[in-house]
Design an enzyme around this catalytic site. Structure first.
Site, mmCIF file in Angstrom:
data_model
loop_
_atom_site.group_PDB
_atom_site.id
_atom_site.type_symbol
_atom_site.label_atom_id
_atom_site.label_comp_id
_atom_site.label_asym_id
_atom_site.label_seq_id
_atom_site.Cartn_x
_atom_site.Cartn_y
_atom_site.Cartn_z
ATOM 1 N N ILE A 61 51.121 103.841 -28.274
ATOM 2 C CA ILE A 61 49.872 103.276 -27.753
ATOM 3 C C ILE A 61 48.899 103.000 -28.895
ATOM 4 O O ILE A 61 48.911 103.691 -29.916
ATOM 5 C CB ILE A 61 49.253 104.232 -26.693
ATOM 6 C CG1 ILE A 61 48.198 103.524 -25.857
ATOM 7 C CG2 ILE A 61 48.735 105.518 -27.337
ATOM 8 C CD1 ILE A 61 47.838 104.263 -24.573
ATOM 9 N N CYS A 62 48.069 101.971 -28.724
ATOM 10 C CA CYS A 62 46.964 101.679 -29.651
ATOM 11 C C CYS A 62 45.766 101.269 -28.792
ATOM 12 O O CYS A 62 45.653 101.698 -27.648
ATOM 13 C CB CYS A 62 47.363 100.606 -30.667
ATOM 14 S SG CYS A 62 47.627 98.970 -29.968
ATOM 15 N N ARG A 63 44.884 100.454 -29.314
ATOM 16 C CA ARG A 63 43.701 100.067 -28.542
ATOM 17 C C ARG A 63 44.056 99.083 -27.429
ATOM 18 O O ARG A 63 43.673 99.262 -26.291
ATOM 19 C CB ARG A 63 42.626 99.473 -29.443
ATOM 20 C CG ARG A 63 41.326 99.148 -28.688
ATOM 21 C CD ARG A 63 40.234 98.651 -29.606
ATOM 22 N NE ARG A 63 40.567 97.395 -30.244
ATOM 23 C CZ ARG A 63 40.416 96.189 -29.693
ATOM 24 N NH1 ARG A 63 39.923 96.089 -28.485
ATOM 25 N NH2 ARG A 63 40.744 95.109 -30.351
ATOM 26 N N GLY A 65 47.420 97.130 -27.536
ATOM 27 C CA GLY A 65 48.853 96.884 -27.424
ATOM 28 C C GLY A 65 49.489 96.162 -28.591
ATOM 29 O O GLY A 65 50.709 96.107 -28.685
ATOM 30 N N MET A 89 44.965 101.726 -24.984
ATOM 31 C CA MET A 89 43.966 102.657 -24.443
ATOM 32 C C MET A 89 42.964 101.949 -23.542
ATOM 33 O O MET A 89 42.380 102.580 -22.665
ATOM 34 C CB MET A 89 43.251 103.393 -25.581
ATOM 35 C CG MET A 89 44.094 104.450 -26.273
ATOM 36 S SD MET A 89 44.787 105.732 -25.175
ATOM 37 C CE MET A 89 43.307 106.532 -24.562
#
Length: 109
Positions: A61-63, A65, A89
């Site tokens: 996961i990141c901010r 995708g 996120m």
């Protein structure tokens, strides 16, 4: 040249006991992250690859995708079984899933 097929899952499909790898930058992590996540910024992924389990599925996961898609591709090419968490996120928070911060306080995005 076509885009590689990167496995994706919706945040609501990430199992509660999943190995969730957060590849955002430290300030993003500090602002709020999934309680069960492990933090390894994308730029440090290669240096910390040995810490990522190979015997279970990895959810990345990141901010939003993008960075997690890069990490997912790299992990899958390296022999891991990994899936990108669609929408990152931002979508995790929109789905109302649990978030916390470095001070342990609950967070919402």
């Amino acid at each position: 040249m076509s885009e590689p097929n990167i496995p994706e899952v919706d945040p609501t499909q990430v199992p509660a006991d999943a190995y969730l790898l957060d590849v955002r930058e430290p300030e993003e992590w500090q602002a709020g992250h999934a309680p069960q996540a492990t933090h390894v910024p994308l730029g440090q992924l290669a240096a910390h690859a040995g810490e990522i389990p190979t015997d279970r599925h990895v959810y990345v996961i990141c901010r939003s995708g993008g960075r997690s898609a890069q990490a997912t591709q790299a992990l899958n090419e390296g022999g891991w079984q990994a899936s990108n968490v669609r929408g990152g996120m931002q979508q995790w928070a929109s789905a109302g899933l649990a978030m916390t911060s470095v001070d342990g306080e609950p967070r919402v995005a």
